[in-house]
Design a protein around this motif. Structure first.
Motif, mmCIF file in Angstrom:
data_model
loop_
_atom_site.group_PDB
_atom_site.id
_atom_site.type_symbol
_atom_site.label_atom_id
_atom_site.label_comp_id
_atom_site.label_asym_id
_atom_site.label_seq_id
_atom_site.Cartn_x
_atom_site.Cartn_y
_atom_site.Cartn_z
ATOM 1 N N GLY A 93 0.809 -1.206 0.000
ATOM 2 C CA GLY A 93 0.000 0.000 0.000
ATOM 3 C C GLY A 93 0.842 1.255 0.000
ATOM 4 N N SER A 94 0.670 2.094 -1.012
ATOM 5 C CA SER A 94 1.398 3.355 -1.072
ATOM 6 C C SER A 94 0.565 4.392 -1.802
ATOM 7 N N ALA A 95 0.606 5.621 -1.288
ATOM 8 C CA ALA A 95 -0.071 6.733 -1.953
ATOM 9 C C ALA A 95 0.760 7.292 -3.096
ATOM 10 N N SER A 96 2.006 6.853 -3.220
ATOM 11 C CA SER A 96 2.895 7.330 -4.283
ATOM 12 C C SER A 96 2.906 6.357 -5.446
ATOM 13 N N GLN A 97 3.190 6.891 -6.613
ATOM 14 C CA GLN A 97 3.385 6.048 -7.789
ATOM 15 C C GLN A 97 4.886 5.840 -7.961
ATOM 16 N N THR A 98 5.329 4.608 -7.805
ATOM 17 C CA THR A 98 6.773 4.327 -7.816
ATOM 18 C C THR A 98 7.215 3.496 -9.010
ATOM 19 N N ARG A 99 6.397 3.446 -10.048
ATOM 20 C CA ARG A 99 6.778 2.607 -11.193
ATOM 21 C C ARG A 99 8.053 3.081 -11.878
ATOM 22 N N TRP A 100 8.386 4.351 -11.709
ATOM 23 C CA TRP A 100 9.631 4.842 -12.281
ATOM 24 C C TRP A 100 10.838 4.076 -11.743
ATOM 25 N N MET A 101 10.708 3.489 -10.553
ATOM 26 C CA MET A 101 11.816 2.733 -9.969
ATOM 27 C C MET A 101 12.126 1.454 -10.741
ATOM 28 N N ASP A 102 11.146 0.941 -11.489
ATOM 29 C CA ASP A 102 11.359 -0.316 -12.211
ATOM 30 C C ASP A 102 12.497 -0.216 -13.211
ATOM 31 N N ASP A 103 12.793 0.984 -13.680
ATOM 32 C CA ASP A 103 13.837 1.179 -14.679
ATOM 33 C C ASP A 103 15.159 1.637 -14.070
ATOM 34 N N VAL A 104 15.242 1.667 -12.744
ATOM 35 C CA VAL A 104 16.469 2.099 -12.070
ATOM 36 C C VAL A 104 17.225 0.851 -11.627
ATOM 37 N N GLU A 105 18.392 0.628 -12.218
ATOM 38 C CA GLU A 105 19.068 -0.657 -12.066
ATOM 39 C C GLU A 105 19.605 -0.912 -10.669
ATOM 40 N N ASP A 106 19.817 0.127 -9.869
ATOM 41 C CA ASP A 106 20.397 -0.102 -8.549
ATOM 42 C C ASP A 106 19.358 -0.079 -7.433
ATOM 43 N N LEU A 107 18.063 -0.197 -7.779
ATOM 44 C CA LEU A 107 17.013 -0.228 -6.770
ATOM 45 C C LEU A 107 16.345 -1.599 -6.736
ATOM 46 N N PRO A 108 15.823 -2.003 -5.569
ATOM 47 C CA PRO A 108 15.171 -3.310 -5.452
ATOM 48 C C PRO A 108 13.959 -3.431 -6.377
ATOM 49 N N ARG A 109 13.579 -4.657 -6.617
ATOM 50 C CA ARG A 109 12.345 -4.924 -7.356
ATOM 51 C C ARG A 109 11.165 -4.776 -6.394
ATOM 52 N N ILE A 110 10.055 -4.238 -6.920
ATOM 53 C CA ILE A 110 8.889 -3.981 -6.079
ATOM 54 C C ILE A 110 7.662 -4.678 -6.659
ATOM 55 N N VAL A 111 6.934 -5.384 -5.802
ATOM 56 C CA VAL A 111 5.627 -5.948 -6.117
ATOM 57 C C VAL A 111 4.606 -5.096 -5.379
ATOM 58 N N ARG A 112 3.731 -4.421 -6.113
ATOM 59 C CA ARG A 112 2.863 -3.404 -5.526
ATOM 60 C C ARG A 112 1.438 -3.905 -5.268
ATOM 61 N N ALA A 113 0.823 -3.291 -4.253
ATOM 62 C CA ALA A 113 -0.579 -3.585 -3.940
ATOM 63 C C ALA A 113 -1.456 -2.360 -4.138
ATOM 64 N N GLY A 114 -1.035 -1.426 -4.981
ATOM 65 C CA GLY A 114 -1.821 -0.216 -5.147
ATOM 66 C C GLY A 114 -1.828 0.600 -3.868
ATOM 67 N N ARG A 115 -2.901 1.322 -3.639
ATOM 68 C CA ARG A 115 -3.032 2.143 -2.432
ATOM 69 C C ARG A 115 -3.979 1.464 -1.446
ATOM 70 N N HIS A 116 -3.702 1.617 -0.144
ATOM 71 C CA HIS A 116 -4.606 1.073 0.876
ATOM 72 C C HIS A 116 -6.054 1.509 0.604
ATOM 73 N N LEU A 117 -6.976 0.640 0.949
ATOM 74 C CA LEU A 117 -8.395 0.987 0.950
ATOM 75 C C LEU A 117 -8.901 0.879 2.382
ATOM 76 N N ALA A 118 -9.367 2.000 2.921
ATOM 77 C CA ALA A 118 -9.778 2.053 4.322
ATOM 78 C C ALA A 118 -11.138 2.709 4.448
ATOM 79 N N ARG A 119 -11.781 2.458 5.551
ATOM 80 C CA ARG A 119 -13.058 3.099 5.880
ATOM 81 C C ARG A 119 -12.793 4.557 6.272
#
Length: 365
Positions: A89-115
């Protein structure tokens, strides 16, 4: 002549599977000696990069953070050896990191959904039940095969933890996610609501401090994974202290959940429930705590090898990412000794990411 890394091993290709050596050619792992290459020797015990199965890249205590802060978070995780992150869960869009070779790989769950008004401000889409299914569809498309729900939180009207969603709405939301090929994981602290999560067919439970003996066999049979985030549960007494003046019942409840945290995790593991290592870094906790979480799992009764499996081989299979396999991207750690005998060796790893040795914030060619 091309360059290759020679990993002289031993290599832990599984919890009990050890091979002698391997090479990294063109960023990928091979167990066959390559011809006509110049090799650089890298000595030490080798294992796949660690997995932080519950963290939040791109958010801070008050929500969204700028890209440079998000990058710094990912770098801290990388340098701690966490090369595969499930962003729960993140409020930020981090897909730009996918193309950065020295950063970890990320599996995303979109943004939290809360009441509405039932979660930390600024982190989640705060919605009412009638909007849950459509928001789940949106986040299922936005993420990488996961959706994150906040299943319970303090209800200020009753002064204690309470479920956020009616059972029928929860079930409809989970079904909608599954139709789109996404799995659903749910933040759950308390006991009330676990039955509804099981009935709805969720795929994961985060924290899970309220899971009881009556739930264990069904969790195991359904393969519902639990990520206990014990380094986060350690904050419960402080949360209780701050809440006690207004909500004494809630405070007592949080202390009770904290007191039995290790017994809960031990019972989950003994019952065959998949347990994975995650830190909940990002909103409150700092990043880079994955080795501390592995240690906490051993305090809960898991062997060092089982704790490693929860943060390495089994966790990678669960998220659909390879470990040390022929042709896989060389995302790995080299450490001074066998981590199955001493988790402490993980605190000073040589990091190899996408086949390149990483030195601090800069990858070496």
């Amino acid at each position: 002549m091309s360059q290759a890394l020679h990993l002289t091993g031993p290599l832990l290709v599984g919890p009990e599977e050890v091979v002698g050596e391997a090479w990294v050619v063109g960023g990928r792992l091979t167990f066959s000696r390559p011809a006509a290459v110049t090799t650089t020797r890298l000595a030490g015990w080798v294992l796949p990069g660690l997995v932080d199965a519950h963290c939040h890249v791109g958010i801070g205590p008050h929500g969204w953070v700028p890209d440079d802060v998000a990058r710094a978070q990912a770098v801290v995780d990388r340098d701690a050896g966490a090369l595969l992150l499930r962003d729960a869960g993140s409020a930020s869009q981090t897909r730009w990191m996918d193309d950065v070779e020295d950063l970890p790989r990320i599996v995303r769950a979109g943004r939290h959904l809360a009441r509405t008004r039932r979660y930390l401000r600024g982190l989640a889409h705060e919605i009412e039940p009638e909007d849950l299914v459509e928001h789940i569809r949106v986040e299922a498309r936005r993420g990488d095969g996961w959706v994150k729900l906040v299943g319970d939180w303090i209800d200020r009207g009753t002064g204690d933890l309470a479920p956020c969603w009616p059972a029928d709405v929860l079930a409809a939301g989970v079904a909608a996610a599954h139709e789109l090929g996404a799995r659903v994981t749910v933040h759950q602290f308390g006991e009330d609501g676990v039955e509804e999560l099981l009935a709805a067919g969720v795929d994961g439970i985060e924290h899970g401090t309220g899971v009881g003996p009556e739930h264990l066999s069904r969790l195991a049979a359904a393969g519902v994974a639990v990520v206990p985030t014990l380094v986060n549960i350690a904050t419960f007494p402080g949360i209780a202290d701050r809440g006690e003046p207004k909500f004494p019942t809630y405070a007592a409840h949080m202390r009770a959940l904290h007191a039995r945290r290790y017994d809960t995790v031990a019972a989950l593991h003994a019952a065959g429930v998949p347990v994975f290592a995650g830190t909940d870094a990002g909103s409150v906790l700092p990043h880079g705590l994955v080795v501390e979480e592995l240690h906490e799992l051993t305090v809960a009764g898991l062997s060092r090898t089982a704790a490693l499996d929860a943060g390495v081989w089994a966790a990678r299979r669960w998220l659909g990412h390879p470990g040390l396999e022929e042709g896989a991207s060389a995302d790995l750690l080299v450490v001074a000794g066998d981590p199955r005998a001493d988790l402490g060796v993980l605190r000073d790893p040589t990091v190899v990411l996408r086949g390149r040795v990483v030195d601090g914030a800069r990858p070496l060619a």
